[in-house]
Design an enzyme around this catalytic site. Structure first.
Site, PDB file in Angstrom:
ATOM      1  N   LEU A 270      26.805 -20.231  77.505  1.00  0.00           N
ATOM      2  CA  LEU A 270      25.492 -20.079  78.288  1.00  0.00           C
ATOM      3  C   LEU A 270      26.008 -19.704  79.626  1.00  0.00           C
ATOM      4  CD1 LEU A 270      23.281 -23.087  77.074  1.00  0.00           C
ATOM      5  CD2 LEU A 270      23.406 -20.795  76.497  1.00  0.00           C
ATOM      6  N   SER A 272      28.993 -20.543  83.301  1.00  0.00           N
ATOM      7  CA  SER A 272      29.985 -21.413  83.984  1.00  0.00           C
ATOM      8  C   SER A 272      29.569 -21.829  85.271  1.00  0.00           C
ATOM      9  CB  SER A 272      31.171 -20.454  84.216  1.00  0.00           C
ATOM     10  OG  SER A 272      31.893 -20.033  82.849  1.00  0.00           O
ATOM     11  N   THR A 274      30.516 -24.956  88.862  1.00  0.00           N
ATOM     12  CA  THR A 274      31.752 -25.010  89.658  1.00  0.00           C
ATOM     13  C   THR A 274      33.053 -25.886  88.844  1.00  0.00           C
ATOM     14  OG1 THR A 274      30.196 -25.532  91.514  1.00  0.00           O
ATOM     15  CG2 THR A 274      32.269 -26.343  91.885  1.00  0.00           C
ATOM     16  N   GLY A 276      32.971 -26.423  85.114  1.00  0.00           N
ATOM     17  CA  GLY A 276      33.018 -26.295  84.011  1.00  0.00           C
ATOM     18  C   GLY A 276      32.166 -25.268  83.191  1.00  0.00           C
ATOM     19  N   SER A 277      32.329 -24.987  82.078  1.00  0.00           N
ATOM     20  CA  SER A 277      31.474 -23.951  81.258  1.00  0.00           C
ATOM     21  C   SER A 277      30.643 -24.687  80.367  1.00  0.00           C
ATOM     22  CB  SER A 277      32.513 -23.198  80.333  1.00  0.00           C
ATOM     23  OG  SER A 277      33.245 -22.228  81.123  1.00  0.00           O
ATOM     24  N   VAL A 278      29.415 -24.220  80.004  1.00  0.00           N
ATOM     25  CA  VAL A 278      28.375 -24.801  79.208  1.00  0.00           C
ATOM     26  C   VAL A 278      27.985 -24.019  77.982  1.00  0.00           C
ATOM     27  CG1 VAL A 278      25.861 -25.377  79.158  1.00  0.00           C
ATOM     28  CG2 VAL A 278      27.206 -25.823  81.248  1.00  0.00           C
ATOM     29  N   LYS A 291      28.652 -29.347  77.917  1.00  0.00           N
ATOM     30  CA  LYS A 291      29.730 -28.979  79.158  1.00  0.00           C
ATOM     31  C   LYS A 291      31.203 -29.209  78.824  1.00  0.00           C
ATOM     32  CE  LYS A 291      29.634 -29.135  83.962  1.00  0.00           C
ATOM     33  NZ  LYS A 291      28.898 -29.291  85.368  1.00  0.00           N
ATOM     34  N   ASP A 384      24.932 -29.651  95.817  1.00  0.00           N
ATOM     35  CA  ASP A 384      25.134 -28.508  95.309  1.00  0.00           C
ATOM     36  C   ASP A 384      23.700 -27.836  94.919  1.00  0.00           C
ATOM     37  OD1 ASP A 384      26.312 -26.052  95.015  1.00  0.00           O
ATOM     38  OD2 ASP A 384      27.403 -26.542  93.114  1.00  0.00           O
TER      39      ASP A 384
END
Length: 545
Positions: A270, A272, A274, A276-278, A291, A384
């Site tokens: 879906l 990326s 700060t 990791g990737s989802v 995640k 963030d």
């Protein structure tokens, strides 16, 4: 204490606490880090029923300090520090790697035994909050610090509410300074006062090594921390049960297994963030977001992983904050897996593809403020907030990506936070200028930017580099006054012609009731920005008028 591990005697435990205090002093760790580490260690000892040997006790103590430092410090203890503290120094890199791997396994077992719930509201944290609110003079500070640490000499502090103990410690300091003759009357009043006096007396007369270690970290002499000679009844009984501070909701979170994550199909990515990737995955016949956060260091769990899982668990259940479904850390791949609500898209993408109705704009703005207000009420700042980290599903908005989030201490500006936080277009002026310590008011600035973006469909401060964003802020808000910002630093950073008054952001002219509030949220001086609760109240009223 009946619930405590029967093999860990008072003297064994006190030796560990004393060592942890000395390590904290050597590595210049915060007082809250030390107190939190003792909480983590005691909570772990409540969970185990075997007899640890001397080596295992030392490993547990220093690893609890390491875990606490990952939550509380900018520069946490690293595994090399742990090896040094355990006096493990072989010149063989291969051997060191094996020992480090073994210690990582012990660290992971501590985290898993505690279900990763390692945030604690310590006595010292509450003392600092009360100190700021009551604007107390500095002469009480060192005695309060000493008493907070003296109470850790036994595990009986676990029976009491740390918030109440903090309040009583401050009252004791005030009475001893201003009217010492009233001390005896004071401590006869409530059980918490009697408990503090008894432990203070015991530490002064019986736990002298620890007492002296505590005093050595202050500006006080032993005489100045001498316990008043008051005799209390020996029949005083402490509560039998462990006091449970309600940090986490009454909900069990799933800890996935290695077998579970190995079966997951990670094909549908879906996006990326700060850290990791989802991915969109199927778990137990339900579609969720998963995640993946990968640490570059082998075996070692990263501080952002621990923080994100804890932040999500603490905030779980709020309708406008992303929910955590479960988690798992796979040490062999140094990867944290976090199951989350599945949303449709980010606010950033949604705004580029849709014309939002006025009613939906209002919903989104209020939901955003509700979430931030709740988050700050739990003592967590996001650090963030951006359109990419706000998630949308139909008419529901949720804040996501808590990898940068962390606890904050009241309204005081704190120098011990990482400066390089927040996406550049939503970064508060004090962060851009690098001249202020900061607090949760950086979230208020980011929120003001987001509300503007939701209402107008445009970023208020757009730019690819810091200088561009600073110049854009200057164009719209004008030059900060001397009370708000150091002008010499501002001039060196902006490098542009000065105008006293900015041009304001013309798209906000369509929202005359809201833009004064937004500009308050974007005040150069963080102390002048309204808190989240006031922002929510004012914005609600502005939409109703």
């Amino acid at each position: 204490m009946d619930q405590y591990n029967k093999y860990i005697t008072t003297n064994k435990r006190l030796g560990l606490v004393n060592w942890m205090l000395n390590v904290s002093r050597i590595f210049k760790l915060r007082s809250h880090t030390f107190q939190s580490a003792v909480n983590i260690m005691d909570s772990y000892f409540l969970k185990i029923d075997f007899e640890p040997n001397a080596e295992e006790l030392s490993q547990t103590a220093v690893l609890c300090l390491k875990i606490s430092s990952m939550i509380c410090e900018i520069r946490p203890l690293f595994m090399d520090d742990v090896l040094y503290l355990l006096d493990i120094d072989t010149d063989n890199e291969f051997t060191n790697n094996i020992i480090s791997s073994q210690l990582c396994t012990v660290e992971l077992s501590i985290l898993e035994k505690l279900n990763y719930k390692v945030y604690y509201l310590t006595i010292w944290k509450y003392i600092k909050q009360f100190w700021a609110k009551r604007n107390l003079p500095e002469q009480y500070y060192h005695l309060a610090y000493s008493l907070a640490n003296i109470l850790l000499s036994t595990n009986d502090y676990l029976r009491f509410d740390p918030k109440i103990l903090a309040d009583k410690i401050i009252n004791i300091c005030i009475v001893l300074e201003e009217d010492p003759e009233c001390y005896e009357t004071l401590i006869e009043d409530e059980l918490e006062y009697q408990y503090i006096h008894l432990i203070w007396n015991r530490a002064y007369h019986k736990f002298k090594d620890y007492f002296n270690a505590v005093i050595s970290t202050t500006l006080l002499s032993k005489h100045q921390v001498k316990v008043p000679p008051i005799q209390l009844s020996s029949n005083i009984k402490f509560p039998n049960s462990i006091f449970c501070t309600k940090i986490y909701p009454e909900k069990e979170f799933t800890m996935y297994s290695k077998k579970t994550v190995k079966k997951i199909d990670f094909q549908n990515k879906l996006g990326s963030g700060t850290y990791g990737s989802v991915y969109k995955i199927t778990y137990d016949d339900n579609q969720i977001a998963m995640k993946k956060i990968r640490n570059k260091s082998t075996f070692v769990i990263d501080s952002n992983m621990i923080r994100e899982v804890n932040n999500l668990m603490i905030l779980s259940g709020h309708p406008n904050i992303i929910n955590i479904e479960g988690y798992y850390y796979w040490d062999l791949t140094s990867t944290m897996y976090i199951g989350l609500d599945l949303m449709d898209t980010s606010l950033a993408i949604y705004l580029t593809k849709n014309n939002i109705s006025e009613s939906l704009k209002i919903k989104y703005v209020l939901q955003l403020l509700e979430a931030i207000n709740y988050m700050h009420s739990k003592g967590i700042m996001h650090r963030d907030l951006s359109a990419s980290n706000i998630l949308i599903k139909g008419s529901t908005l949720k804040i996501g990506d808590f990898g940068s989030a962390r606890f904050f201490s009241g309204d005081t500006l704190d120098t011990k936070y990482t400066r390089n936080v927040c996406s550049i277009n939503y970064r508060a002026m004090e962060l851009l200028m690098g001249i202020f310590p900061y607090n949760n008011k950086i979230d208020i600035w980011s929120c003001g930017c987001l509300i503007t973006e939701i209402l107008t469909g445009k970023r208020i401060f757009n730019g690819l580099k810091e200088a561009e964003v600073i110049n854009k802020i200057h164009d719209i808000l004008g030059v900060p006054d001397a009370d708000s910002m150091n002008m010499s630093v501002f001039l060196s950073k902006s490098k542009i012609p000065l105008v006293t008054q900015g041009t304001l952001f013309t798209p906000l002219n369509l929202y005359p009731n809201q833009f004064p509030i937004i500009y308050q949220m974007l005040d150069y001086n963080p102390y002048k920005r309204p808190n989240a609760e006031n922002c929510l109240k004012k914005i609600k009223e502005s939409f109703d008028s």
